[in-house]
Each structure stands twice: as structure tokens, then as C-alpha cells.
Enzyme design. Structure first.
Site, short mmCIF file in Angstrom:
data_model
loop_
_atom_site.label_atom_id
_atom_site.label_comp_id
_atom_site.label_asym_id
_atom_site.label_seq_id
_atom_site.Cartn_x
_atom_site.Cartn_y
_atom_site.Cartn_z
N ARG A 1 0.73 -1.44 0.11
CA ARG A 1 0.00 0.07 -0.01
C ARG A 1 0.68 1.40 -0.07
O ARG A 1 0.39 2.50 -0.34
CB ARG A 1 -0.93 -0.10 1.11
CG ARG A 1 -2.09 -1.06 0.89
CD ARG A 1 -3.04 -1.16 2.11
NE ARG A 1 -2.46 -1.58 3.35
CZ ARG A 1 -2.16 -2.72 3.55
NH1 ARG A 1 -2.43 -3.98 2.74
NH2 ARG A 1 -1.43 -3.28 4.65
N GLU A 47 6.81 -10.12 15.75
CA GLU A 47 6.41 -10.99 16.82
C GLU A 47 7.06 -12.18 16.80
O GLU A 47 7.35 -12.64 18.03
CB GLU A 47 4.90 -10.50 17.37
CG GLU A 47 4.46 -10.82 18.68
CD GLU A 47 2.96 -10.63 18.75
OE1 GLU A 47 2.38 -10.06 17.63
OE2 GLU A 47 2.37 -11.04 19.66
#
Ligand code: AMP
Length: 173
Positions: A61, A98
Site C-alpha cells: 500500500r 513478533e
């Protein structure tokens, strides 16, 4: 159009791309001709007083809002991509997620030492991706004048990961 009008054009999509994530969908804003123009112009206007040589943005994006900002600022555009997508010789940066790691790549001749660079992406979440892109650009001698985002998820504290950089976001959640 105000920032609140732009904010109203962001759609929440729960559990995308996985359970527990509230995805901020910018496509209703892109679809709205006035919304798209206003958002791109407001972001560009923030840097009008600076000389920007190139705008750097990541797929996917970032590729939507990066080029029109580059056009507004009379700057060039440099894509940062996932590994193996750029055709010429590349430099890469691996960063922690993560769970696991991710890598971003840039063409090795895309940034000249001392060049003024504006970093752009759609969403500032944890800031991990942008921090890696900044390191990549700086490792090539680029001078980052700012990191610009269409929207920021303030509760994720992405600015912390971008300490030392000038961070600007249009819409805050
Ligand atoms: P981050 O590295 O955590 O700042 O996020 C990397 C990229 O993931 C951002 O540039 C966004 O394109 C996308 N992203 C992360 N979280 C969201 C979210 N909640 N909604 C929409 N896009 C997101």
C-alpha cells in the site's frame, strides 16, 4: 475536507488478515476522489518547505500513496520490496517480527549519499517495517527528512521504533 472527513473514510475490518487484528482498510478513502486528493495533498503539503529528492515506500500500500506524493514534491520514487521481487542488484535489511523475522530489499543504486529522502507508508502500526526501511536507506548514505503515514495506530507506539526521525501522520486512531 477535514481530517475527520478522511477518518470517516477508513473502514474497520475485524479479524483480518488473522484473528484479533482490526485491519484499517484505506480503500474507501482511495475510492473517494476528494478523499484521495485531499489526503495526498495534505501529506505532501507538510513537506513543501523541504527539498525532497526521492520518496521511498514499501509494497504494497505504500506504492499507492508514495508516487502521487513524489509527483507533488517533484521528487523521484524508490520502491522497497519483499525479497526476490526487485530485478537488479539489491541491499537488504532483516528485522524482527513478533514471531520470526522479515526482510525488505532496495536496489543498491537507488539512494545516493546525502540525498534527501522522504519515507512514506499507509499505516504506522508497530513501526518495525518503517524502522527497517530507514536503516536500509541510512546504510546507503540517505538523509531521511521524515516518515509520513496516512494513518497511525497510536496505541501501538510505533513512534518509539522510529526515535530520532521526524514522524508525521494525517489520521490518528
Ligand atoms: P508495522 O511494521 O507493524 O508498523 O506494520 C507494517 C505494515 O503492516 C504497515 O505499513 C501496514 O501497511 C500494515 N498494517 C499493520 N497493522 C495494520 C492494521 N491494523 N491495519 C492496516 N494495515 C496494517
Amino acid at each position: 475536507m477535514t481530517i475527520d472527513n478522511l477518518k470517516a473514510l477508513i473502514r474497520d475490518v475485524p479479524d483480518f488478515p488473522k484473528k484479533g487484528i482490526m485491519f484499517k482498510d484505506i480503500t474507501p478513502l482511495l475510492y473517494d476522489s476528494n478523499g484521495l486528493k485531499t489526503a495526498v495533498n495534505m501529506l505532501s503539503d507538510h513537506y513543501k518547505g523541504n527539498h525532497v529528492s526521492v520518496v521511498v515506500a514499501t509494497e504494497a500500500r505504500g506504492f499507492i500513496i508514495g508516487p502521487p506524493i513524489a509527483l507533488n514534491l517533484n521528487a523521484g520514487f524508490v520502491p522497497v520490496r519483499k525479497p526476490g521481487k526487485l530485478p537488479y542488484k539489491t541491499k537488504s535489511m532483516t528485522y524482527k517480527l513478533e514471531y520470526g523475522t522479515d526482510t525488505v530489499e532496495i536496489h543498491e543504486d537507488a539512494i545516493k549519499p546525502g540525498q534527501e529522502v522522504l519515507m512514506v507508508d499507509d499505516v504506522l502500526a508497530t513501526g518495525g517495517t518503517m524502522a527497517a526501511c530507514c536503516k536500509l536507506v541510512e546504510s546507503m548514505g540517505g538523509c531521511i527528512i521524515g516518515c509520513a503515514f496516512l494513518l497511525e495506530l497510536t496505541f501501538l507506539n510505533g513512534r518509539k521504533a522510529l526515535k530520532g526521525h521526524d514522524v508525521f501522520s494525517l489520521i490518528k486512531f
